[in-house]
Design a protein around this motif. Structure first.
Motif, PDB file in Angstrom:
ATOM      1  N   GLN A   1       0.823  -1.204   0.000  1.00  0.00           N
ATOM      2  CA  GLN A   1       0.000   0.000   0.000  1.00  0.00           C
ATOM      3  C   GLN A   1       0.866   1.266   0.000  1.00  0.00           C
TER       4      GLN A   1
ATOM      5  N   SER B   1       1.918   1.731  -3.534  1.00  0.00           N
ATOM      6  CA  SER B   1       0.795   2.249  -4.304  1.00  0.00           C
ATOM      7  C   SER B   1       0.585   3.732  -4.021  1.00  0.00           C
TER       8      SER B   1
ATOM      9  N   TRP C   1      -5.525  -0.641  -4.412  1.00  0.00           N
ATOM     10  CA  TRP C   1      -4.111  -0.323  -4.187  1.00  0.00           C
ATOM     11  C   TRP C   1      -3.153  -0.895  -5.243  1.00  0.00           C
TER      12      TRP C   1
END
Length: 173
Positions: free
Chosen positions: A122, A125, A157
């Protein structure tokens, strides 16, 4: 004569008001006003956490996949992370210094919010997403990212730009 002067005054005041509104990177796929000033962007992180550094490095590497060349040292993209609290956002990108004509951004600020826990993927991302804004990309939606592979989506994500994103950066810079 008086009416043309009045019209010119109204136009001048309207333009001044429009230019005084701060631009934050979020909108359609073209960020409509956060255009980088050129295709060479120098990046600098300021007192980043380990996760913030990972996000910055990944975002920089994704921007490198486009027509934008990046380097270290700062001056174009400034990166920060902090606990900005439970405010509804994981990251933000905005222009802090517009060129003299207000047509492109000289200095973009990227902020990562450390308040909410994010996995390593994440963080990557998030870096990709916020650096996408520095390349003038806006958010993508399910309707224009049907294969769910653009990091410019906000509700999922993915870690990379897709070809649509790369084409949009090329067309916009």
């Amino acid at each position: 004569m008086k009416s043309s002067r009045r019209l010119m005054a109204v136009v001048a005041v309207s333009a001044a008001l429009a230019l005084s509104v701060p631009f934050t990177a979020h909108a359609g796929h073209d960020d409509n006003g956060t255009d980088p000033d050129n295709r060479n962007q120098a990046v600098k992180g300021f007192s980043l956490t380990t996760n913030g550094t990972k996000a910055m490095n990944h975002g920089k590497s994704q921007l490198e996949r486009s027509v934008i060349t990046t380097s270290w040292g700062g001056g174009d993209i400034e990166v920060y992370d902090s606990n900005y609290g439970d405010n509804g956002w994981h990251g933000k990108a905005d222009c802090t210094d517009w060129n003299a004509l207000w047509t492109s951004c000289d200095i973009m600020r990227v902020r990562f919010n450390t308040y909410q826990y994010k996995t390593a993927s994440q963080w990557k991302s998030l870096g990709c997403h916020e650096f996408g804004h520095t390349g003038d990309l806006g958010h993508r939606s399910r309707s224009n990212d049907t294969d769910n592979n653009s990091c410019m989506r906000v509700e999922i994500w993915p870690q990379y730009y897709d070809q649509h994103d790369l084409n949009a950066i090329k067309a916009g810079t």
